[in-house]
Design a protein around this motif. Structure first.
Motif, PDB file in Angstrom:
ATOM      1  N   TYR A 174       0.841  -1.211   0.000  1.00  0.00           N
ATOM      2  CA  TYR A 174       0.000   0.000   0.000  1.00  0.00           C
ATOM      3  C   TYR A 174       0.869   1.251   0.000  1.00  0.00           C
ATOM      4  O   TYR A 174       0.610   2.204  -0.726  1.00  0.00           O
ATOM      5  CB  TYR A 174      -0.922   0.025   1.217  1.00  0.00           C
ATOM      6  CG  TYR A 174      -1.796  -1.195   1.325  1.00  0.00           C
ATOM      7  CD1 TYR A 174      -2.981  -1.293   0.599  1.00  0.00           C
ATOM      8  CD2 TYR A 174      -1.433  -2.255   2.147  1.00  0.00           C
ATOM      9  CE1 TYR A 174      -3.776  -2.412   0.677  1.00  0.00           C
ATOM     10  CE2 TYR A 174      -2.230  -3.385   2.247  1.00  0.00           C
ATOM     11  CZ  TYR A 174      -3.396  -3.464   1.509  1.00  0.00           C
ATOM     12  OH  TYR A 174      -4.181  -4.567   1.583  1.00  0.00           O
ATOM     13  N   MET A 175       1.885   1.235   0.844  1.00  0.00           N
ATOM     14  CA  MET A 175       2.738   2.415   0.944  1.00  0.00           C
ATOM     15  C   MET A 175       3.506   2.629  -0.356  1.00  0.00           C
ATOM     16  O   MET A 175       3.565   3.734  -0.889  1.00  0.00           O
ATOM     17  CB  MET A 175       3.729   2.264   2.105  1.00  0.00           C
ATOM     18  CG  MET A 175       3.087   2.249   3.460  1.00  0.00           C
ATOM     19  SD  MET A 175       2.137   3.743   3.807  1.00  0.00           S
ATOM     20  CE  MET A 175       3.377   4.776   4.523  1.00  0.00           C
ATOM     21  N   TYR A 176       4.082   1.543  -0.882  1.00  0.00           N
ATOM     22  CA  TYR A 176       4.896   1.675  -2.099  1.00  0.00           C
ATOM     23  C   TYR A 176       4.051   2.201  -3.254  1.00  0.00           C
ATOM     24  O   TYR A 176       4.395   3.199  -3.883  1.00  0.00           O
ATOM     25  CB  TYR A 176       5.529   0.332  -2.470  1.00  0.00           C
ATOM     26  CG  TYR A 176       6.296   0.382  -3.759  1.00  0.00           C
ATOM     27  CD1 TYR A 176       7.575   0.928  -3.798  1.00  0.00           C
ATOM     28  CD2 TYR A 176       5.741  -0.071  -4.957  1.00  0.00           C
ATOM     29  CE1 TYR A 176       8.281   1.007  -4.976  1.00  0.00           C
ATOM     30  CE2 TYR A 176       6.439   0.004  -6.144  1.00  0.00           C
ATOM     31  CZ  TYR A 176       7.715   0.543  -6.152  1.00  0.00           C
ATOM     32  OH  TYR A 176       8.396   0.628  -7.327  1.00  0.00           O
ATOM     33  N   GLN A 177       2.923   1.534  -3.498  1.00  0.00           N
ATOM     34  CA  GLN A 177       2.089   1.938  -4.625  1.00  0.00           C
ATOM     35  C   GLN A 177       1.553   3.354  -4.443  1.00  0.00           C
ATOM     36  O   GLN A 177       1.538   4.142  -5.381  1.00  0.00           O
ATOM     37  CB  GLN A 177       0.913   0.968  -4.812  1.00  0.00           C
ATOM     38  CG  GLN A 177       1.307  -0.393  -5.345  1.00  0.00           C
ATOM     39  CD  GLN A 177       1.888  -0.334  -6.749  1.00  0.00           C
ATOM     40  OE1 GLN A 177       1.851   0.708  -7.378  1.00  0.00           O
ATOM     41  NE2 GLN A 177       2.456  -1.432  -7.207  1.00  0.00           N
ATOM     42  N   GLY A 178       1.111   3.644  -3.228  1.00  0.00           N
ATOM     43  CA  GLY A 178       0.523   4.959  -2.962  1.00  0.00           C
ATOM     44  C   GLY A 178       1.516   6.077  -3.215  1.00  0.00           C
ATOM     45  O   GLY A 178       1.216   7.053  -3.912  1.00  0.00           O
ATOM     46  N   ILE A 179       2.704   5.920  -2.657  1.00  0.00           N
ATOM     47  CA  ILE A 179       3.701   6.978  -2.796  1.00  0.00           C
ATOM     48  C   ILE A 179       4.158   7.093  -4.248  1.00  0.00           C
ATOM     49  O   ILE A 179       4.261   8.181  -4.808  1.00  0.00           O
ATOM     50  CB  ILE A 179       4.903   6.717  -1.864  1.00  0.00           C
ATOM     51  CG1 ILE A 179       4.446   6.761  -0.405  1.00  0.00           C
ATOM     52  CG2 ILE A 179       5.991   7.743  -2.098  1.00  0.00           C
ATOM     53  CD1 ILE A 179       5.492   6.280   0.573  1.00  0.00           C
TER      54      ILE A 179
ATOM     55  N   ILE B 112      -3.289   9.602   2.173  1.00  0.00           N
ATOM     56  CA  ILE B 112      -4.262   8.560   1.861  1.00  0.00           C
ATOM     57  C   ILE B 112      -3.636   7.179   2.069  1.00  0.00           C
ATOM     58  O   ILE B 112      -4.224   6.307   2.716  1.00  0.00           O
ATOM     59  CB  ILE B 112      -4.797   8.721   0.419  1.00  0.00           C
ATOM     60  CG1 ILE B 112      -5.702   9.944   0.364  1.00  0.00           C
ATOM     61  CG2 ILE B 112      -5.573   7.485  -0.009  1.00  0.00           C
ATOM     62  CD1 ILE B 112      -6.108  10.350  -1.020  1.00  0.00           C
ATOM     63  N   SER B 113      -2.430   6.965   1.547  1.00  0.00           N
ATOM     64  CA  SER B 113      -1.775   5.663   1.747  1.00  0.00           C
ATOM     65  C   SER B 113      -1.600   5.377   3.224  1.00  0.00           C
ATOM     66  O   SER B 113      -1.760   4.240   3.684  1.00  0.00           O
ATOM     67  CB  SER B 113      -0.394   5.623   1.112  1.00  0.00           C
ATOM     68  OG  SER B 113      -0.387   6.237  -0.106  1.00  0.00           O
ATOM     69  N   THR B 114      -1.240   6.406   3.981  1.00  0.00           N
ATOM     70  CA  THR B 114      -1.011   6.223   5.406  1.00  0.00           C
ATOM     71  C   THR B 114      -2.284   5.781   6.110  1.00  0.00           C
ATOM     72  O   THR B 114      -2.280   4.813   6.877  1.00  0.00           O
ATOM     73  CB  THR B 114      -0.518   7.549   6.025  1.00  0.00           C
ATOM     74  OG1 THR B 114       0.536   8.043   5.215  1.00  0.00           O
ATOM     75  CG2 THR B 114      -0.034   7.351   7.438  1.00  0.00           C
TER      76      THR B 114
ATOM     77  N   PHE C 230      -3.185   2.234   7.832  1.00  0.00           N
ATOM     78  CA  PHE C 230      -3.622   2.226   9.219  1.00  0.00           C
ATOM     79  C   PHE C 230      -4.884   1.383   9.378  1.00  0.00           C
ATOM     80  O   PHE C 230      -4.976   0.536  10.263  1.00  0.00           O
ATOM     81  CB  PHE C 230      -3.876   3.662   9.677  1.00  0.00           C
ATOM     82  CG  PHE C 230      -4.020   3.785  11.159  1.00  0.00           C
ATOM     83  CD1 PHE C 230      -2.895   3.934  11.955  1.00  0.00           C
ATOM     84  CD2 PHE C 230      -5.269   3.757  11.761  1.00  0.00           C
ATOM     85  CE1 PHE C 230      -3.021   4.036  13.328  1.00  0.00           C
ATOM     86  CE2 PHE C 230      -5.401   3.859  13.125  1.00  0.00           C
ATOM     87  CZ  PHE C 230      -4.276   4.006  13.916  1.00  0.00           C
ATOM     88  N   SER C 231      -5.831   1.590   8.478  1.00  0.00           N
ATOM     89  CA  SER C 231      -7.085   0.853   8.657  1.00  0.00           C
ATOM     90  C   SER C 231      -6.904  -0.626   8.306  1.00  0.00           C
ATOM     91  O   SER C 231      -7.551  -1.484   8.889  1.00  0.00           O
ATOM     92  CB  SER C 231      -8.233   1.507   7.889  1.00  0.00           C
ATOM     93  OG  SER C 231      -8.152   1.218   6.537  1.00  0.00           O
ATOM     94  N   VAL C 232      -5.989  -0.932   7.381  1.00  0.00           N
ATOM     95  CA  VAL C 232      -5.686  -2.337   7.089  1.00  0.00           C
ATOM     96  C   VAL C 232      -5.126  -3.016   8.342  1.00  0.00           C
ATOM     97  O   VAL C 232      -5.556  -4.102   8.729  1.00  0.00           O
ATOM     98  CB  VAL C 232      -4.674  -2.447   5.919  1.00  0.00           C
ATOM     99  CG1 VAL C 232      -4.080  -3.847   5.853  1.00  0.00           C
ATOM    100  CG2 VAL C 232      -5.351  -2.119   4.603  1.00  0.00           C
ATOM    101  N   LEU C 233      -4.189  -2.354   8.978  1.00  0.00           N
ATOM    102  CA  LEU C 233      -3.560  -2.928  10.170  1.00  0.00           C
ATOM    103  C   LEU C 233      -4.565  -3.078  11.299  1.00  0.00           C
ATOM    104  O   LEU C 233      -4.558  -4.050  12.046  1.00  0.00           O
ATOM    105  CB  LEU C 233      -2.404  -2.044  10.649  1.00  0.00           C
ATOM    106  CG  LEU C 233      -1.165  -2.060   9.774  1.00  0.00           C
ATOM    107  CD1 LEU C 233      -0.059  -1.278  10.443  1.00  0.00           C
ATOM    108  CD2 LEU C 233      -0.715  -3.480   9.490  1.00  0.00           C
TER     109      LEU C 233
END
Lengths: 347, 269
Positions: free
Chosen positions: B150-155, B196-198, B202-205
């Protein structure tokens, strides 16, 4: 000629392909030079090398008597305008224009004054507080131009700045660019793949192919005296003939060359009375037939077959009756002095 | 033609409603159950109460678990942000050759099932030079991997959307240093996407259960584990917890959606 910007034997490779091959170029102060060529010929890469955004493998870039190869982009004093504008979306028009001056430590008052001058120059004072997304493509590109000029660069590089714009805006903006360039006496390199654009704008045109400059000169020189087949073909609708074809059309040819070029407007379609005049002028007359006709506004373009050679002929759309395709035989007048021998590619 | 279109619209709508009903029915039942005092032989409860919610909020363990979850997720996401933002920036802008490799790496978390990953992690970290099995460290490490895609794709998408390379080039040619160009020009423009990625991470975790339970289930009580434990005790209480948990995730999702809309508007002008 005293060069202000001089490129000496620039070489660059990507892997094993030569992207730039021994590029030598000298540009005078205040001159506008165009790098013209098909996509992939290395013209944009050369521009990025001059700006310092790409490294070169060999050669020298001398600007104002200083080799700048090892100078980082921010200290080269070179301005650049990109095809996709590159405006900062988080800043207003006037903040965009002032950004470079801010980085160079200009005072707030100085920045404001200069940005107002530039806004007036591009006629966008009303838009000073707008964000780039709120502007049209043409407006964005004018702001990008003003932003580059704000820091008074020694050289301005324009990388296909008009390619993303529609035809009408492209035409008006290229006139504007030329006027601004002349007013500031700005040494400028303009990259384009559009032959017409290059000819209208430039003091000098460098035609590039496969990483080399194949011919340079004034627009007129390039158009009337193409050296190779590539140049002749790139210049538009030149007829390129093999030696046997040239012999069939012109009877005799006083040149060792293997290829020849004939300008489409140098061949005349003869009406009934013109025949004798043409003969008197020493022209070669040959019969042929029209295969197709297209009207390009002020020009009528005929595709003609004469002596088994397909020729393109342009005549002025001056109100004389249009010849129809397949409408019987016609006569052409060919001027032997207009048969241009071409050098071998890469010779 | 028009009649046909209308008919199709009608069928579609019925299907949509049926699907929504199917998806939301368990949630609705849970919601009612969380507020029900007595509910046996009637369609709706005979008496309503807030007892379960007050019991839940009155339970110190619930507040503890919530707090534990919040800070474990926050630390993991913050750590990921601190490492991924510069890393993705450097890869996208200066080392585009590595992108293919990175694309492969970031789908690995999808390829390895949670159970397998958990067993592997416990095996590796229960002995040896880093014996951190069962501690918060192993959980944070695992969380880091879970949100990596999520972080990689989002950023990366944010960087590409704003044409970060071109903005950087422009800024550098105008006299800015790389650091300054990044701070002035790139960061403000990718910020909404990064937020948004963050939040998504967060909600995934916050909803992740398998890894959490297997890695630290017996030691650290996160909200997921608390919920799991109380499920057997009282159905009403568990329903109250599920509803609160759901409302929290819903709120997070709504914020996400609003932000995404805002960002898209910004880009489209």
């Amino acid at each position: 000629m005293s060069a202000y910007l001089e490129l000496q034997a620039i070489r660059k490779q990507f892997g094993h392909t030569n992207v730039l091959n021994q590029i030598n170029l000298q540009i005078r102060e205040g001159e506008l030079v165009t790098l013209l060529g098909p996509s992939g010929c290395g013209k944009s890469t050369l521009l990025r090398c001059i700006a310092g955004l790409a490294d070169i493998d060999d050669g020298k870039i001398i600007l104002d008597n200083k080799d700048i190869v090892n100078v980082p982009p921010r200290s080269r004093e070179i301005g650049m305008v990109f095809q996709s504008y590159g405006l900062f979306p988080n800043m207003t028009v006037s903040e965009n224009i002032q950004y470079g001056m801010k980085m160079r430590g200009a005072s707030k008052e100085e920045r404001r004054k200069r940005s107002e001058e530039l806004l007036a120059m591009i006629d966008m004072e009303e838009k000073r507080g707008a964000y780039p997304q709120q502007l049209s493509g043409g407006q964005q590109q004018r702001v990008a131009l003003a932003r580059s000029l704000a820091v008074q660069p020694k050289v301005l590089l324009l990388d296909e700045p008009l390619s993303a714009l529609d035809a009408k805006i492209r035409k008006s903006l290229r006139t504007e660019i030329r006027e601004i360039q002349k007013r500031f006496q700005m040494t400028t390199i303009f990259v384009t793949h559009d032959q017409e654009e290059a000819f209208i704008l430039s003091d000098r045109v460098c035609l590039m192919n496969k990483g080399s400059i194949v011919q340079e000169g004034s627009p007129e020189e390039l158009y009337t005296r193409p050296k190779t087949e590539f140049v002749a073909r790139f210049m538009g609708s030149y007829n390129v003939l093999t030696k046997p074809e040239a012999l069939r059309l012109f009877g005799q040819v006083d040149s060792q060359a293997e290829r020849f070029a004939v300008r489409p407007e140098s061949v005349a379609l003869l009406g009934g009375d013109d025949r004798q005049t043409a003969l008197n002028e020493g022209k070669q007359i040959i019969d042929g037939s029209i295969e197709s006709v297209s009207i390009l506004g002020s020009i009528i373009r005929y595709a003609v077959n004469a002596a088994d050679v397909k020729l393109t002929i342009d005549t002025l759309n001056d109100g004389r009756p249009l010849r129809q395709a397949g409408g019987g035989g016609i006569s052409l007048a060919l001027d032997r002095s207009q048969l241009l021998p071409l050098e071998k590619e890469g010779a | 033609m028009i009649g046909k279109a209308k008919k199709a619209g009608w069928v579609n709508r019925t299907l949509m409603v049926a699907l929504m009903f199917y998806l939301l029915l368990p949630l609705l039942a849970t919601l009612i159950y969380a507020f029900a005092k007595e509910w046996q032989a009637t369609i709706l409860p005979e008496r309503w109460t807030l007892e379960w919610f007050s019991e839940m909020f009155g339970d110190a363990r619930f507040m503890d678990a919530l707090w534990t979850s919040l800070y474990l997720c926050a630390i993991s996401v913050a750590l990921s942000l601190a490492i991924m933002l510069p890393a993705v920036f450097i890869i996208t802008v200066y080392l585009p050759k590595w992108e293919t490799f990175m694309k492969g790496v970031v789908v690995l978390p999808y390829a390895v099932p949670g159970v397998v990953a958990a067993v592997g992690l416990i095996r590796t970290y229960s002995t040896g030079p880093v014996p951190i099995a069962g501690t918060a460290y192993i959980l944070i490490g695992a969380y880091f991997i879970v949100i990596l895609p999520y972080m990689y794709q989002g950023i990366r998408n944010s960087l590409l959307t704003v044409s970060a390379v071109e903005l950087l080039n422009s800024a550098e040619l105008l006299g800015a240093s790389r650091m300054r160009a990044f701070a002035n020009v790139v960061l403000p423009n990718i910020w909404p996407g990064v937020i948004i990625s963050t939040l998504l991470s967060f909600s995934v975790l916050f909803g992740e259960f398998v890894l959490t339970n297997m890695l630290v289930g017996g030691h650290i009580h996160t909200i997921q584990i608390y919920l799991y434990q109380r499920l057997g005790e009282s159905g009403h209480l568990a329903s109250a917890i599920v509803i609160s948990y759901f409302v929290f995730i819903l709120a997070l999702s709504l914020i996400l959606m609003k932000l995404t809309q805002k960002m898209n508007r910004g880009i489209q002008g």
